[in-house]
Design a protein around this motif. Structure first.
Motif, short mmCIF file in Angstrom:
data_model
loop_
_atom_site.label_atom_id
_atom_site.label_comp_id
_atom_site.label_asym_id
_atom_site.label_seq_id
_atom_site.Cartn_x
_atom_site.Cartn_y
_atom_site.Cartn_z
N UNK A 159 7.49 36.40 -0.13
CA UNK A 159 8.06 37.73 -0.01
C UNK A 159 8.96 38.01 -1.20
N UNK A 160 9.08 39.28 -1.56
CA UNK A 160 10.04 39.72 -2.57
C UNK A 160 11.38 39.95 -1.89
N UNK A 161 12.48 39.53 -2.52
CA UNK A 161 13.79 39.70 -1.92
C UNK A 161 14.37 41.09 -2.13
N UNK A 162 13.81 41.88 -3.05
CA UNK A 162 14.32 43.24 -3.29
C UNK A 162 13.54 44.31 -2.54
N UNK A 163 12.21 44.30 -2.68
CA UNK A 163 11.40 45.36 -2.04
C UNK A 163 10.77 44.89 -0.73
N UNK A 164 10.94 43.62 -0.36
CA UNK A 164 10.48 43.05 0.91
C UNK A 164 8.97 43.15 1.12
N UNK A 165 8.22 43.17 0.03
CA UNK A 165 6.75 43.16 0.14
C UNK A 165 6.26 41.74 0.32
#
Length: 69
Positions: free
Chosen positions: A55-61
């Protein structure tokens, strides 16, 4: 013909750690999450599955890792 119904599914987070690389959408940090899923038929456990998701920690994708050999 009989249908088998799964009564419940439990997912437990085992741990998180920082993964290498950056998100292709927002250039944020990537995090790896280890989970364990338990499928149960009424009270009897059927299977245990361990998975690692990114997962991405900024955009939560949710990110998908492709291996090219």
């Amino acid at each position: 013909m009989r249908l088998i119904r799964v009564c419940s599914e439990e997912a437990i987070e085992l741990g998180r750690q920082v993964a290498s690389g950056a998100c292709p959408y927002c250039e944020g940090k990537v995090e790896a999450v280890d989970t364990e899923s338990k499928w149960r038929f009424c009270c009897l456990p059927i299977s245990y599955v361990n998975k690692r998701k990114y997962f991405c920690t900024l955009c939560f994708r949710r990110l998908v890792l492709y291996d090219y050999y």
